[in-house]
Design a protein around this motif. Structure first.
Motif, PDB file in Angstrom:
ATOM      1  N   GLY A  37      -3.757   1.235  -4.915  1.00  0.00           N
ATOM      2  CA  GLY A  37      -4.995   1.744  -4.647  1.00  0.00           C
ATOM      3  C   GLY A  37      -5.025   3.281  -4.630  1.00  0.00           C
ATOM      4  O   GLY A  37      -5.907   3.970  -4.503  1.00  0.00           O
ATOM      5  N   SER A  38      -3.906   3.979  -4.874  1.00  0.00           N
ATOM      6  CA  SER A  38      -3.795   5.447  -4.755  1.00  0.00           C
ATOM      7  C   SER A  38      -3.111   5.975  -6.069  1.00  0.00           C
ATOM      8  O   SER A  38      -3.767   6.618  -6.954  1.00  0.00           O
ATOM      9  N   GLY A  57      -7.834   0.017   4.973  1.00  0.00           N
ATOM     10  CA  GLY A  57      -6.833   1.225   5.025  1.00  0.00           C
ATOM     11  C   GLY A  57      -5.907   0.954   5.818  1.00  0.00           C
ATOM     12  O   GLY A  57      -5.797   0.217   6.984  1.00  0.00           O
ATOM     13  N   ASP A  85     -10.614  12.044  -2.510  1.00  0.00           N
ATOM     14  CA  ASP A  85      -9.462  11.187  -3.201  1.00  0.00           C
ATOM     15  C   ASP A  85      -8.376  12.326  -3.281  1.00  0.00           C
ATOM     16  O   ASP A  85      -8.271  13.220  -3.785  1.00  0.00           O
ATOM     17  N   LYS A 137      -8.718   1.227  -7.543  1.00  0.00           N
ATOM     18  CA  LYS A 137      -9.126   2.124  -6.421  1.00  0.00           C
ATOM     19  C   LYS A 137     -10.194   1.298  -5.664  1.00  0.00           C
ATOM     20  O   LYS A 137     -10.188   1.543  -4.106  1.00  0.00           O
ATOM     21  N   PRO A 158      -4.959   6.593   1.090  1.00  0.00           N
ATOM     22  CA  PRO A 158      -6.048   6.053   0.525  1.00  0.00           C
ATOM     23  C   PRO A 158      -7.285   7.258   0.535  1.00  0.00           C
ATOM     24  O   PRO A 158      -7.216   8.298   1.413  1.00  0.00           O
ATOM     25  N   GLY A 159      -7.970   6.947  -0.138  1.00  0.00           N
ATOM     26  CA  GLY A 159      -9.097   7.697  -0.038  1.00  0.00           C
ATOM     27  C   GLY A 159     -10.238   7.175   0.907  1.00  0.00           C
ATOM     28  O   GLY A 159     -10.179   5.991   1.363  1.00  0.00           O
ATOM     29  N   TYR A 160     -10.926   8.154   1.438  1.00  0.00           N
ATOM     30  CA  TYR A 160     -11.871   7.707   2.501  1.00  0.00           C
ATOM     31  C   TYR A 160     -13.282   7.948   2.240  1.00  0.00           C
ATOM     32  O   TYR A 160     -14.044   8.572   2.813  1.00  0.00           O
ATOM     33  N   GLN A 206       0.859  -1.115   0.141  1.00  0.00           N
ATOM     34  CA  GLN A 206       0.170  -0.090   0.037  1.00  0.00           C
ATOM     35  C   GLN A 206       0.817   1.169   0.137  1.00  0.00           C
ATOM     36  O   GLN A 206       0.438   2.341  -0.620  1.00  0.00           O
ATOM     37  N   ASN A 252      -9.555   0.540  -1.786  1.00  0.00           N
ATOM     38  CA  ASN A 252      -9.886   1.391  -0.820  1.00  0.00           C
ATOM     39  C   ASN A 252     -10.908   1.047  -0.008  1.00  0.00           C
ATOM     40  O   ASN A 252     -11.698   2.007   0.286  1.00  0.00           O
ATOM     41  N   GLN A 253     -11.075  -0.141   0.231  1.00  0.00           N
ATOM     42  CA  GLN A 253     -12.209  -0.675   1.224  1.00  0.00           C
ATOM     43  C   GLN A 253     -11.739   0.214   2.745  1.00  0.00           C
ATOM     44  O   GLN A 253     -10.993   0.105   3.014  1.00  0.00           O
ATOM     45  N   GLU A 254     -13.008   0.374   3.311  1.00  0.00           N
ATOM     46  CA  GLU A 254     -12.899   1.113   4.708  1.00  0.00           C
ATOM     47  C   GLU A 254     -11.575   0.253   5.606  1.00  0.00           C
ATOM     48  O   GLU A 254     -10.866   0.609   6.255  1.00  0.00           O
TER      49      GLU A 254
END
Lengths: 761, 60
Positions: A59-60, A73, A657, A65, A668-670, A54, A68-70
């Protein structure tokens, strides 16, 4: 003549038999702990490899993408990795090693089989609980102590079972002398019990949420007192105990100097506990306290190297065996890494060195030299030695174990050198000022982009190490299959001359006639007879006494804010802060601007209206737990509210993002923060916990009763500003019910950070 | 009492607790003669136990 002689021999044998006890060692317990070691080890290392990948941008900056599962993270998986490798891999290895060695050193079966199985299954359940709760974001955020309070209580109970079983076995021993390894094991039990209890002191605000009784700077000190001594009493003393048993056993020769091993033990016990503040150099901790940490850290170098030399010289005259015996290969490299890490640690505790290495990946390299090298190799060597013994056979494949050794060694070298490179790059760029005294690299992303190759190197190194562990599992299973498990090993040993039974001694003491003084003396001599009763009573009373004496002072101290403008978080900000903890943002973002110009110039001087931006102790008095962090992959956030207040909508775009605001970011995005509505149903409970004893956060009755309404009011204000800032922005969509979403609480918290000190009201 | 000082008292108190335990342990070691023979224990731990014959194992 011949008949008489043989008669005598028979008699002699019978005498001999008469004085020998026949009993059995419990091999099942160490066996099960050994299997748990390698299985959890692979799980923990696998999570490590995943988060290392990561960090290369999966994933970034590259890859789907969708990753980017919660619950995938980095902020949630990092504590899972650290807990798994420390408490699951190393923990199970310690228990396997202790239970195997202790019985043989004491010539006695473990005190209580049932307690042993309670320990085994209890510990595995705790590990499973950790593996479920941490990815769900149920975390206290305190490093290596992230598990929430119900699990903390379970840990304490299981730990006591471990200690009781050890001490019980010592009581029924057939060998009077306690070999030095046992002292290391006892120190492990006592040290961890004490550290775990003090650092976990928290008040529950629900079944899976609690707030630390310590706040801000106090919490930081307690946490790093714990963190450093977890290294001492979980990753050093028990592993040294293993070294002092398994290294001589495998080498077939006694430890180089038994006297040195005793000096090694006592100096570690007396010195380690004071070195914790070296994790907090250049922070708001008083400088004298920082100096104490530095001084004791430097002193630690001497006994540590004494121990290293003692381990390595145990192989005197047997170094040729290292060529052929994979077990010794692992031990030699392990002890070498012990020496390296215990040299590097004191160096990193020097203020000038620490200024450069702290918060950088150099520290990550340092801990992995210790964890992969010293701890990991000691555990693998022990497994390769113990499993064949427990299954009465030989190791299935020596070449396979050799391959494991070389892959793992190469993996460590690649890992550590990559992290040294990353740390050096970070320090060089963070601290670089141009000729006119302005930061040479003000753009954080410019620094982060330089770290891609070291991060790729780290992931490859970790993968090599993990692959080696898988080979180890295969080899151990094949070894077990070709052998027969020896679950109860029946042996003989002469009994220890028994002391009088307890009831008789107590009866005699009670029968003493005379004045009160004589009677008291009689009972006091009883306590002296049982050293462990003395030790346990003394430690429990000291710890409890100390805690009760001090905690009211703590509370008093935090009652009065010393900075007039510093106020508790609003209900919405508090919720945002709890979300920040849930997502593990502190895994990559510090909230501690150190008293260094490179820190203050980068993280807020320009926004502070003329005062330097370093973090004051008085600013954090409502921070339960503290969130200073220890690693700065992303920038410090302590002045985030001041720095970003001119960029409306920035946080909204950034957390949706990160590429939208910071191209090349590996954060990562949230998106789930934008989907989930804030759960405020327990907000009142959380606030009244903070307002209650012993924390007394100054929330009024009205604030608590109207918590949800106050939160909704602030959320509407924040959401309104966000809508205005983002209207016409094609990159992002704003949901209609934005004010209900978690992202609004998170942004409210971030906008508050660092604003108290300079605010006007 | 200031925050910094009070938390130090806690940490120092607990640290001293461990210190006291260690001292107690050391005193016990010396008084019970644990440190009198430092030559044979490192040798004795190397010896594997004598296995019992199956018949005798019933006592165990």
């Amino acid at each position: 003549m011949a008949e008489a002689a043989s008669d005598a021999a028979v008699h002699h044998e019978e005498d001999h038999k008469a004085v020998l006890d026949t009993f059995s060692y419990d091999n099942r317990l160490p066996m099960w702990f050994a299997w748990a070691t390698i299985i959890w080890g692979i799980v923990g290392m696998l999570v490590g490899v995943i988060i290392a990948v990561q960090m290369t941008g999966l994933g970034s900056t590259w890859g789907p993408k969708v990753l980017n599962q919660e619950w995938l993270g980095f902020g949630r998986l990092r504590p899972l990795h650290t807990n798994a490798v420390i408490f699951a891999f190393t923990g199970n290895a310690i228990f396997a090693g202790v239970y195997y060695a202790l019985q043989r050193l004491l010539k006695a079966r473990l005190w209580c089989d049932g307690l042993g199985w309670f320990h085994f299954w209890g510990w595995q359940l705790i590990i499973v609980a950790a593996a479920v709760t941490l990815p769900l974001g149920i975390s206290t955020s305190k490093e290596y102590a992230e598990l929430e309070w119900p699990i903390d209580i379970a840990i304490a109970a299981v730990w006591v079972a471990f200690g009781a079983n050890m001490i019980g076995t010592i009581f029924k021993r057939r060998e009077r002398h306690l070999y030095v390894a046992i002292w290391f094991f006892l120190a492990t039990f006592l040290g961890i019990a004490m550290l775990h209890i003090v650092n976990s002191l928290a008040v529950p605000a629900g079944i899976l949420k609690s707030y630390s009784v310590f706040a801000g700077q106090q919490d930081a000190l307690v946490q790093w007192w714990y963190g450093h001594n977890a290294v001492a009493f979980f990753l050093t003393t028990p592993i040294l105990g293993l070294m002092y048993y398994y290294l001589p056993k495998a080498a077939g020769r006694p430890v180089f100097s038994y006297r040195l091993s005793i000096v090694h033990f006592w100096s570690l016990v007396f010195i380690y506990i004071w070195a914790g503040p070296h994790h907090l150099l250049h922070t708001s901790l008083p400088v004298w306290a920082q100096a104490v940490g530095t001084v004791f850290s430097i002193i630690l170098w001497a006994p540590s190297w004494g121990g290293m030399v003692n381990g390595l010289l145990t192989l005197r005259g047997a170094f040729d065996k290292v060529r052929t015996d994979p077990v010794l290969k692992f031990y030699v490299l392990s002890v070498t890494f012990y020496g390296m890490s215990t040299f590097e640690g004191p160096m990193m505790s020097l203020r000038e060195v620490n200024a450069l290495t702290h918060n950088t990946d150099w520290t990550i390299g340092h801990v992995h030299a210790g964890a992969l090298g010293w701890v990991g190799f000691m555990c693998f060597g022990m497994l390769y030695w113990m499993i064949p013994k427990l299954y009465r056979t030989k190791l299935k494949s020596v070449p396979m174990a050799d391959l494991h050794f070389w892959m793992a060694s190469l993996g460590i070298v690649l890992y550590v050198i990559s992290m040294y490179a990353a740390g050096a790059i970070q320090a060089a760029m963070w601290f670089k000022f141009d000729a006119s005294g302005i930061l040479a690299y003000p753009d954080w992303m410019a620094i982060l982009r330089e770290l891609v190759w070291p991060y790729i190197g780290r992931a490859v190194g970790g993968l090599l190490y993990l692959t080696g562990a898988v080979l180890c599992l295969w080899n151990l299973i094949a070894t077990a299959k070709q052998g027969q498990p020896v679950e109860d090993e029946t042996v003989q040993a002469p009994p220890l001359a028994r002391e009088k039974p307890v009831h008789q001694v107590v009866g005699e003491a009670a029968a003493v006639k005379g004045n009160v003084f004589d009677r008291m003396t009689a009972f006091h001599s009883l306590v002296e007879r049982w050293p462990f009763a003395l030790i346990i009573t003394a430690s429990i009373s000291l710890v409890i006494g100390g805690a009760f004496e001090i905690i009211p002072n703590l509370v008093q101290g935090s009652l009065t804010p010393r900075i007039e403008t510093v106020k508790p978080y609003t209900p919405l900000e508090l919720h945002g802060r709890d979300l920040y903890i849930r997502e593990g943002c502190n895994s990559c973002h510090t909230q501690m601007v150190r008293t260094l110009r490179a820190d203050t110039a980068r993280f807020g001087d320009a926004h502070m209206g003329g005062v330097p931006a370093y973090t004051r102790a008085g600013e954090d008095i409502y921070d339960r737990p503290f969130l200073w962090g220890s690693k700065r992959t992303g920038p410090d956030l302590d002045r985030e509210g001041l720095i970003k207040n001119n960029l409306p909508g920035w946080h909204y775009r950034h957390m949706l993002d990160p590429q939208l605001t910071s191209a090349g970011s590996i954060m990562p995005g949230y998106p789930h923060l934008y989907d989930y509505a804030s759960d405020l149903s327990d907000l009142q409970a959380r606030m009244s916990t903070l307002a209650g004893a012993p924390m007394y956060t100054p929330y009024s009755e009205a604030e608590i009763t109207n918590a949800e309404a106050l939160a909704a009011e602030q959320a509407a204000e924040v959401a309104g500003r966000l809508r205005k800032a983002l209207s016409g922005n094609a990159e992002v969509t704003v949901p209609d019910d934005l004010e209900d979403k978690e992202i609004v609480a998170m942004i409210a918290y971030l906008e508050r950070l660092g604003t108290d000190l300079t605010r006007e009201d | 009492m200031g925050d910094a000082v009070s938390i130090y008292l806690l940490v120092v108190a607990v640290g001293l607790g461990l210190f006291a335990v260690a001292i107690g342990g050391l005193v016990w070691l010396v008084r019970t003669g644990q440190l009198e023979d430092l030559d044979t224990p490192p040798l004795r731990m190397l010896h594997d136990d004598c296995p019992a014959t199956p018949k005798e194992s019933q006592h165990g």
